[in-house]
Design a protein around this motif. Structure first.
Motif, PDB file in Angstrom:
ATOM      1  N   ASP A 117       0.830  -1.182   0.081  1.00 51.81           N
ATOM      2  CA  ASP A 117       0.013  -0.142  -0.151  1.00 51.81           C
ATOM      3  C   ASP A 117       1.112   1.055  -0.015  1.00 51.81           C
ATOM      4  OD1 ASP A 117       1.034   0.314   2.688  1.00 51.81           O
ATOM      5  OD2 ASP A 117      -1.081   0.246   3.449  1.00 51.81           O
ATOM      6  N   SER A 118       0.164   2.505   0.019  1.00 51.69           N
ATOM      7  CA  SER A 118       0.821   3.779   0.083  1.00 51.69           C
ATOM      8  C   SER A 118       1.808   4.158   1.034  1.00 51.69           C
ATOM      9  CB  SER A 118      -0.081   4.865  -0.187  1.00 51.69           C
ATOM     10  OG  SER A 118      -0.906   4.893   0.763  1.00 51.69           O
TER      11      SER A 118
ATOM     12  N   SER B  76       0.551   0.424 -10.432  1.00 49.34           N
ATOM     13  CA  SER B  76      -0.238   1.008  -9.426  1.00 49.34           C
ATOM     14  C   SER B  76      -1.914   1.214  -9.817  1.00 49.34           C
ATOM     15  CB  SER B  76       0.216   2.309  -8.915  1.00 49.34           C
ATOM     16  OG  SER B  76       0.152   3.537  -9.992  1.00 49.34           O
ATOM     17  N   ALA B  77      -2.708   1.334  -8.639  1.00 48.64           N
ATOM     18  CA  ALA B  77      -4.153   1.611  -9.130  1.00 48.64           C
ATOM     19  C   ALA B  77      -4.516   2.180  -7.767  1.00 48.64           C
ATOM     20  CB  ALA B  77      -4.575   0.303  -9.443  1.00 48.64           C
ATOM     21  N   PRO B  78      -5.619   2.830  -8.014  1.00 52.56           N
ATOM     22  CA  PRO B  78      -6.322   3.377  -6.924  1.00 52.56           C
ATOM     23  C   PRO B  78      -7.022   2.280  -5.778  1.00 52.56           C
ATOM     24  CG  PRO B  78      -7.063   4.374  -8.617  1.00 52.56           C
ATOM     25  CD  PRO B  78      -6.434   3.278  -9.112  1.00 52.56           C
ATOM     26  N   THR B  79      -7.431   1.056  -6.224  1.00 51.25           N
ATOM     27  CA  THR B  79      -8.063   0.224  -5.471  1.00 51.25           C
ATOM     28  C   THR B  79      -7.496  -1.263  -5.751  1.00 51.25           C
ATOM     29  OG1 THR B  79      -9.707  -0.460  -7.236  1.00 51.25           O
ATOM     30  CG2 THR B  79     -10.310   1.585  -5.604  1.00 51.25           C
TER      31      THR B  79
ATOM     32  N   ASP C  46      -9.068  -2.745  -8.903  1.00 51.18           N
ATOM     33  CA  ASP C  46      -8.172  -2.089 -10.224  1.00 51.18           C
ATOM     34  C   ASP C  46      -6.923  -2.681 -10.408  1.00 51.18           C
ATOM     35  OD1 ASP C  46     -10.528  -0.572 -10.844  1.00 51.18           O
ATOM     36  OD2 ASP C  46      -9.784   1.038  -9.591  1.00 51.18           O
TER      37      ASP C  46
ATOM     38  N   GLY D 258      -4.899   3.387   0.106  1.00 56.29           N
ATOM     39  CA  GLY D 258      -4.464   3.416  -1.223  1.00 56.29           C
ATOM     40  C   GLY D 258      -3.716   4.657  -1.879  1.00 56.29           C
ATOM     41  N   PRO D 259      -3.296   4.898  -2.758  1.00 57.15           N
ATOM     42  CA  PRO D 259      -3.384   3.674  -3.913  1.00 57.15           C
ATOM     43  C   PRO D 259      -2.299   2.502  -3.538  1.00 57.15           C
ATOM     44  CG  PRO D 259      -1.849   5.597  -4.646  1.00 57.15           C
ATOM     45  CD  PRO D 259      -2.594   5.894  -3.416  1.00 57.15           C
TER      46      PRO D 259
END
Length: 559
Positions: free
Chosen positions: A379-380, A402-405, A408, A467-468
């Motif tokens: 995670d971030s 990488s992706a927001p969720t 994704d 996230g991201p």
């Protein structure tokens, strides 16, 4: 004084200026070969070391340089408790299914002798690490002292030696103890720059540099760009052809040319799944095949020194794509490692050799590899704190997804999205409690050693909840192959009948590993290599001194 050409560093001997006859010729300039060379030269033997590559050191110089040697005197001096009995019990648990009682006794005894020789007779400076053995739950395990680090080595008294050594693949110019203290964080740039400018080497470079200096002190000739093209036995010993032209002879030969991990043909023939090599690309199995051509036999050819790796597309070594060990990234809190089903499949903090085994598991329904490909998912918070394969924390390189969720991210990677979501949800519950109920990550002392000591209660666990989200591929890799030439306890190469081939020795990854595809503790690769190299050198010293005594007696009798 070593004679060189204008283009050859002062510490190296030019091929055209080599003597034609030596007592001992060593093929390969890694830790095993140099240990054998120094030990034989200590007895007065005339020794030549031939290195195929343009730089000395092989994978030994490129790697971490740690030597696993139980019950060594340096650990006892530093206050660590150990004994031959404890070491024997531990090796019986770690490798007793493959190692004989005689082999275990030999290693416990000889590894200690090798460490004492390096400490008292060479420029090698070893210090015990507080690293636990890789299976503290087994009888005889030690919480520290068996893994030996190298102090930084400065080659200022040996002009040209720094330039003659193979550079590290990616390890920073830190000792291993300094690296351990970082808790996975980025080292101080000013220190690294100062060491780089002054020619200081650390880790494996320090080990090889100090061994090479010790060899030079004893008059050993070192030659690079010296690939052995032919090896044949004669009535007087051995004939060696170098670079297709130079003809040399020696009473004895030590093959210490590394494994075959960079040879696709041999990998396909002997290894059961694809691996990414991260050592010296000169390790192509040529020494192995030279020995096979003169009647040698082999053992444990499917064995490897395994490690999970991250392969950064832009990174190469000697012009070939390579990877970086991923065990620290997998251990640090805030990450998990999953397969294409989105499922965790191993305790990510398990030692790198045993983790690598799991990449070779076969799905019984599809007959495909169950855990390859795999991905490190984080995670971030993790992204902000820790470097990944040398990246700058908080800065996303192109090769990192990488992706927001999480769904994704899974779709971008081709991972089962529901499987990944379930894995993260279960892991997060455990991470908040500090107990991994699925695989036990961080439950043992050896797990926690490479975690983040500032992250409590479990240095290896933190939830993935911010996230991201990010991911990088993880692959099975090798430090080197560990199957190879079968030898005696004196490192004499055996023929197919089990008899020693007169005057032929092998040490390091060209020979079958001491631990028979097991990995008892950090530094097992070099522990095996240095111990067998020392055994070869000791036997060569005995043979040389006995031959000299016979010649002296004959001369005296003729007077």
């Amino acid at each position: 004084m070593t004679t060189t050409t204008d283009s050859t560093p002062a510490v190296l001997s030019a091929l055209d200026n080599l003597e034609t006859t030596y007592d001992v010729i060593v093929i390969g300039s890694g830790a095993a070969g140099l240990t054998a060379a120094v030990r034989a030269a200590e007895a007065g033997a005339r020794v030549l070391v031939l290195e195929k590559a343009s730089k000395l050191g092989g994978t030994s110089a490129a790697g971490g340089g740690v030597i696993w040697a139980p019950n060594n005197h340096l650990a006892r001096q530093a206050g660590f408790e150990d004994s031959a009995r404890a070491a024997t019990k531990y090796l019986q648990a770690a490798a007793g299914q493959a190692m004989s009682a005689q082999d275990i006794d030999w290693f416990v005894r000889t590894s200690g002798q090798a460490v004492r020789f390096l400490d008292e007779k060479t420029q090698v400076k070893l210090v015990p690490l507080g690293r636990p053995d890789y299976h503290m739950e087994w009888d005889g395990a030690a919480p520290g002292g068996r893994s030996l680090d190298n102090l930084p080595f400065a080659s200022t008294d040996y002009p040209g030696l720094a330039q003659a050594l193979r550079p590290p693949t990616y390890f920073p110019l830190l000792s291993m103890s300094e690296r351990d203290e970082l808790n996975g964080r980025t080292p101080e740039p000013a220190l690294l720059e100062q060491r780089a400018q002054s020619g200081v080497r650390t880790m494996g470079g320090a080990l090889v540099g100090s061994l090479a200096a010790s060899a030079l002190d004893r008059g050993v000739h070192l030659a690079a760009d010296a690939e052995v093209s032919d090896l044949s036995q004669t009535d007087q010993g051995w004939r060696i052809e170098v670079a297709g032209k130079n003809q040399l002879s020696a009473r004895s030969v030590v093959i210490a040319s590394g494994g075959f991990e960079w040879n696709p043909r041999l990998r396909q023939a002997y290894l059961s799944f694809e691996v990414t090599p991260i050592g010296a690309p000169s390790n192509e199995g040529d020494g192995l095949e030279l020995a096979l051509a003169v009647g040698a036999t082999v053992n444990d050819m499917t064995a490897i020194w395994g490690v999970p790796v991250i392969s950064v597309p832009s990174i190469s070594y000697d012009g070939k794509p390579t990877g970086r060990m991923a065990n620290v990234e997998m251990t640090l809190p805030g990450s998990i490692t999953v397969n294409s089903s989105g499922a965790r499949f191993v305790n990510e903090a398990l030692n790198y050799h045993d983790v690598c085994r799991v990449f070779g598991n076969t799905d019984p329904l599809s007959s495909t590899l169950q855990n390859s490909p795999a991905w490190l998912v984080f995670d971030s918070e993790y992204f902000r704190k820790y470097p990944v394969a040398g990246s700058t924390p908080g800065v996303k390189p192109q090769w990192m997804s990488s992706a927001p969720t999480l769904p994704d991210l899974a779709r971008n990677l081709g991972i089962d999205a529901q499987g990944l979501q379930r894995s993260v949800e279960r892991f997060n519950v455990d991470a908040r409690a500090g107990v991994d109920t699925e695989f036990g990550r961080g439950a043992s002392e050896q797990d926690r050693h490479l975690g983040d000591a500032l992250n409590q209660p479990n240095p290896c666990l933190a939830p993935l909840e911010h996230g991201p989200y990010y991911a990088v591929p993880i692959h099975a890799g090798v430090l080197g192959t560990s199957g190879g030439l079968a030898t005696t306890e004196h490192a004499q190469v055996l023929d197919r009948h089990g008899h020693p081939i007169t005057g032929l020795y092998a040490a390091g990854n060209v020979s079958a590993g001491v631990f028979r595809n097991n990995y008892p503790g950090g530094g097992a690769t070099l522990g095996s290599a240095v111990t067998r190299g020392y055994a070869a050198g000791s036997h060569l010293a005995e043979v040389f001194l006995a031959t000299q005594a016979t010649a002296d007696a004959a001369l005296e009798a003729s007077k």
